[in-house]
Enzyme design. Structure first.
Site, PDB file in Angstrom:
ATOM      1  N   ASP A 238       0.832  -1.196   0.000  1.00 41.28           N
ATOM      2  CA  ASP A 238       0.000   0.000   0.000  1.00 41.28           C
ATOM      3  C   ASP A 238       0.872   1.253   0.000  1.00 41.28           C
ATOM      4  O   ASP A 238       1.954   1.267   0.593  1.00 41.28           O
ATOM      5  CB  ASP A 238      -0.900  -0.010   1.239  1.00 41.28           C
ATOM      6  CG  ASP A 238      -2.109   0.887   1.101  1.00 41.28           C
ATOM      7  OD1 ASP A 238      -2.338   1.424   0.004  1.00 41.28           O
ATOM      8  OD2 ASP A 238      -2.827   1.054   2.104  1.00 41.28           O
TER       9      ASP A 238
ATOM     10  N   TRP B 121       3.044   7.890  -2.332  1.00 41.86           N
ATOM     11  CA  TRP B 121       4.483   8.048  -2.560  1.00 41.86           C
ATOM     12  C   TRP B 121       4.726   8.931  -3.779  1.00 41.86           C
ATOM     13  O   TRP B 121       5.568   9.841  -3.740  1.00 41.86           O
ATOM     14  CB  TRP B 121       5.119   6.670  -2.765  1.00 41.86           C
ATOM     15  CG  TRP B 121       6.593   6.673  -3.021  1.00 41.86           C
ATOM     16  CD1 TRP B 121       7.591   6.570  -2.087  1.00 41.86           C
ATOM     17  CD2 TRP B 121       7.251   6.770  -4.295  1.00 41.86           C
ATOM     18  NE1 TRP B 121       8.817   6.597  -2.701  1.00 41.86           N
ATOM     19  CE2 TRP B 121       8.637   6.721  -4.053  1.00 41.86           C
ATOM     20  CE3 TRP B 121       6.808   6.882  -5.601  1.00 41.86           C
ATOM     21  CZ2 TRP B 121       9.591   6.787  -5.071  1.00 41.86           C
ATOM     22  CZ3 TRP B 121       7.742   6.954  -6.636  1.00 41.86           C
ATOM     23  CH2 TRP B 121       9.112   6.913  -6.366  1.00 41.86           C
TER      24      TRP B 121
ATOM     25  N   LEU C 250      -7.400  -5.102   6.976  1.00 43.13           N
ATOM     26  CA  LEU C 250      -7.085  -6.264   6.137  1.00 43.13           C
ATOM     27  C   LEU C 250      -7.590  -6.121   4.708  1.00 43.13           C
ATOM     28  O   LEU C 250      -7.159  -6.865   3.819  1.00 43.13           O
ATOM     29  CB  LEU C 250      -7.661  -7.531   6.770  1.00 43.13           C
ATOM     30  CG  LEU C 250      -7.093  -7.889   8.145  1.00 43.13           C
ATOM     31  CD1 LEU C 250      -7.721  -9.176   8.654  1.00 43.13           C
ATOM     32  CD2 LEU C 250      -5.577  -8.019   8.091  1.00 43.13           C
TER      33      LEU C 250
ATOM     34  N   GLU D 262       0.270 -13.294  12.659  1.00 46.04           N
ATOM     35  CA  GLU D 262       0.779 -12.098  13.324  1.00 46.04           C
ATOM     36  C   GLU D 262       0.683 -10.937  12.330  1.00 46.04           C
ATOM     37  O   GLU D 262       0.951 -11.114  11.135  1.00 46.04           O
ATOM     38  CB  GLU D 262       2.236 -12.295  13.755  1.00 46.04           C
ATOM     39  CG  GLU D 262       2.427 -13.399  14.791  1.00 46.04           C
ATOM     40  CD  GLU D 262       1.742 -13.084  16.111  1.00 46.04           C
ATOM     41  OE1 GLU D 262       1.746 -11.906  16.513  1.00 46.04           O
ATOM     42  OE2 GLU D 262       1.205 -14.015  16.741  1.00 46.04           O
TER      43      GLU D 262
ATOM     44  N   LEU E  90      11.120 -20.851  -3.288  1.00 48.50           N
ATOM     45  CA  LEU E  90      10.030 -19.995  -2.828  1.00 48.50           C
ATOM     46  C   LEU E  90       8.843 -20.060  -3.788  1.00 48.50           C
ATOM     47  O   LEU E  90       9.020 -20.019  -5.012  1.00 48.50           O
ATOM     48  CB  LEU E  90      10.524 -18.551  -2.734  1.00 48.50           C
ATOM     49  CG  LEU E  90       9.459 -17.475  -2.467  1.00 48.50           C
ATOM     50  CD1 LEU E  90       8.979 -17.547  -1.032  1.00 48.50           C
ATOM     51  CD2 LEU E  90      10.003 -16.087  -2.795  1.00 48.50           C
TER      52      LEU E  90
ATOM     53  N   HIS F 219       3.388   3.079  -8.888  1.00 49.50           N
ATOM     54  CA  HIS F 219       3.206   1.647  -9.165  1.00 49.50           C
ATOM     55  C   HIS F 219       4.452   1.052  -9.816  1.00 49.50           C
ATOM     56  O   HIS F 219       4.851  -0.075  -9.508  1.00 49.50           O
ATOM     57  CB  HIS F 219       1.989   1.439 -10.063  1.00 49.50           C
ATOM     58  CG  HIS F 219       0.691   1.845  -9.430  1.00 49.50           C
ATOM     59  ND1 HIS F 219       0.299   1.386  -8.195  1.00 49.50           N
ATOM     60  CD2 HIS F 219      -0.301   2.676  -9.863  1.00 49.50           C
ATOM     61  CE1 HIS F 219      -0.885   1.912  -7.880  1.00 49.50           C
ATOM     62  NE2 HIS F 219      -1.266   2.699  -8.881  1.00 49.50           N
TER      63      HIS F 219
END
Length: 240
Positions: free
Chosen positions: A18, A23, A193, A205, A129, A35
């Protein structure tokens, strides 16, 4: 990633990226510039996650609500998604990173769908990953889709109502087979959220930072993990 407890690395980290627009605005730039710079942060964080042993990284790239943004911005975001996916796939392939896209991808344009399918196919055999990119995703869409599929299975007689368990529900979500996130990171100072992985984040968390996403780098990522490592995860139980 120095001074990090390698025995307590989160297995799965989710990120709500976000602050791109803010920015850019602070610098007198077009929102699209934010972006574009945000893609660079994705690149840094993906490498950092892979380097420190994170197994799954899920990033919120485009929500179903984002269609309500100005058409010029939406078009630019879709173009950026295509271009960055195609550009980054060869490097991800060489680094053993697997790409997955979650969300209502069938509603996307043909060129975006093709870029997604090509990237997933190219990296499918990688074992490092797993990078999950949520595109045209919302948790309410996902849960509605799950309920429809579970109901259809019950109507066909393949599932008894009393057999519908949390495990069955998880198995019908778009993240089936992926462990729930241990840690959620949200940038830019927002503390909500935003319809993201609501079922999966039940015991995660939460880490909030005021840093805008384009300024979020491997050092900020390490700071979030270190904060996570200071916490006790009790899952409603006692530590005594």
């Amino acid at each position: 990633m120095e001074h990090m407890d390698q025995k307590r690395i989160p297995r799965h980290i989710a990120i709500i990226m976000d602050g791109n627009g803010r920015w850019a605005r602070q610098r007198g730039l077009d929102r699209i510039c934010g972006h574009i710079q945000g893609v660079e942060s994705v690149r840094k964080v993906v490498r950092a996650a892979a380097d420190c042993g994170v197994e799954y990284l899920t990033i919120y790239a485009f929500s179903t609500e984002n269609w309500g943004r100005p058409s010029r911005e939406v078009e630019a975001l879709m173009k950026l998604l295509c271009e960055s996916t195609e550009k980054e796939t060869p490097a991800l392939l060489s680094e053993g990173i697997r790409m997955r896209f979650i969300g209502d991808t069938e509603a996307l344009s043909a060129d975006v769908q093709e870029a997604i399918r090509r990237s997933e196919k190219t990296t499918a055999d990688n074992t490092g990953l797993t990078l999950q990119i949520a595109v045209n995703y919302s948790s309410r869409w996902e849960i509605t889709r799950m309920a429809q599929r579970v109901a259809a299975e019950a109507v066909r007689g393949g599932l008894k109502v009393e057999d519908i368990t949390p495990e069955v529900i998880s198995g019908h979500l778009v993240t089936a087979g992926v462990p729930d996130p241990d840690l959620l990171i949200r940038t830019s100072g927002e503390r909500r959220l935003s319809n993201f992985l609501l079922w999966q984040l039940s015991y995660s968390e939460l880490y909030f930072t005021d840093v805008y996403w384009p300024d979020f780098d491997e050092h900020e990522f390490a700071r979030a993990i270190k904060d996570y490592q200071q916490r006790q995860r009790r899952y409603g139980l006692l530590t005594e």
